[in-house]
Design a protein around this motif. Structure first.
Motif: not given
Length: 376
Positions: A279-289, A338-349
């Motif tokens: 499931t981790l790879f599905e989460v990665a494709i969906w780009k969700v933290p 609570g951290d939009k910057k962290l969310q964005m970096s997780m989505r990019e990763a």
């Protein structure tokens, strides 16, 4: 052109096989190649509808599970595996496929053993950072080896290995955001957490969610795949926990999320709490933290390694199951939400880890080997 798939026992083994089968059917049709005959060998068909929809014939072969802890069942499963090997030898000889594609796990051993004896080409795919016993053994004679994580490559002959990522079914690659909130009965403007404990659910995660539910619904909406066997308890207990709470409608338990519901939930999720299987790879494709809670050892030899590899890439954080207390879980959720910057970096990763063409790459290798074997 005959292709035999093997593996199974869990959705993490079975559904990547379906993803590869989808691509084999698509490629052979679009490129007007020889129509393939597809077979699946395992102790159970797992999902008969998926096999039927992809024109895959099921063949039974029993397989005993080798547990990494003492159990009297290991003794009986030894004989079960022996019977399965004999049955597989007969069945595989009758089919005589041009190539065998294996996802590993104890369920794949009989078919792989038969393929080795009958000198049928083998391709394997390893989903985890370190291979299980069957994959490690099969890697010694497999023609090609695909891996989901780069880290797994070191366990196999370098010249045979390709880092493909994990095959994902076509209908799960694209999420659906439009109309999802209405479909799932979600509020507009409130953040949503999607909890995926696997098709069997995860009791420890469920308990932590129940213990923190009153506080969670004050800030967030929750779509929770509880697992079939846990659904009634979670649904009933959550009503008691949230009785009199004005936010009671923010908790949405599901026994199982079908494909459409899962795509919609992923399309509007702000955070996913998940195990560390396929499931981790599905989460990665969906780009969700993500907050990743691996199944601990010795129950699973691989999920801890998977979780930390995912976290090292920056796509999520890891919580070991022993640390999943209500207070710590709330803390980690609030930190990410609570951290939009962290969310964005997780989505990019996550987008860098995602490999939506994994199934196609593997399918093309299988077709190439099958055609060369057929004409040899």
């Amino acid at each position: 052109m005959k292709i035999l798939f093997t593996g199974g026992g869990t959705g993490g083994h079975f559904y990547p096989i379906i993803a590869v089968a989808e691509e084999i059917n698509r490629i052979t049709k679009e490129e007007k190649l020889i129509q393939p005959e597809l077979f699946y060998m395992a102790p159970s068909p797992y999902d008969e509808r998926a096999l039927f929809e992809n024109n895959i014939a099921y063949r039974y072969a029993s397989a005993g599970k080798i547990r990494r802890y003492f159990s009297i069942l290991n003794f009986f499963d030894f004989f079960k595996t022996g019977f399965g090997v004999l049955k597989a030898l007969i069945s595989v000889f009758a089919i005589f496929p041009d190539v065998v594609f294996a996802k590993g796990g104890y369920a794949s051993f009989p078919a792989l053993f038969a393929a080795k004896i009958l000198r049928i080409p083998v391709v394997i795919h390893e989903s985890d950072t370190s291979p299980g016993k069957v994959s490690a053994w099969a890697g010694k004679f497999a023609e090609r080896i695909a891996v989901s994580y780069k880290e797994a490559g070191k366990f196999f002959p370098e010249e045979k290995v390709a880092w493909t990522g994990n095959p994902i079914r076509t209908d799960l690659i694209e999420v659906v955001a439009e109309g999802a909130r209405d479909f799932l009965k979600l509020e507009e403007g409130a953040s949503m957490i999607l909890i995926l404990g696997g098709s069997q659910g995860a009791q420890n995660i469920n308990d932590a969610i129940l213990d923190s539910l009153s506080k969670l619904v004050e800030k967030y909406q929750i779509v929770h795949q509880t697992g079939e066997k846990h659904y009634k308890l979670m649904a009933d207990t959550s009503k008691v926990v949230l009785r009199g709470n004005a936010r009671i409608d923010r908790y949405h338990p599901y026994a199982y999320l079908n494909t459409l519901t899962l795509r919609m939930a992923a399309g509007v999720a702000d955070l996913i709490i998940t195990r560390a299987g396929s499931t981790l790879f599905e989460v990665a494709i969906w780009k969700v933290p993500a907050i990743v809670i691996p199944i601990p050892k010795p129950t699973s030899h691989d999920q801890t390694g998977n979780a930390f590899a995912y976290a090292r890439a920056g796509a999520g954080i890891v919580m070991e199951e022993k640390n999943v207390t209500p207070s710590l879980l709330l803390f980690e959720i609030d930190k990410i939400m609570g951290d939009k910057k962290l969310q964005m970096s997780m989505r990019e990763a996550a987008s860098k880890l995602a490999k939506p063409d994994a199934a196609e790459k593997i399918a093309r290798v299988i077709i190439e080997i099958a055609l060369s074997h057929e004409t040899a």
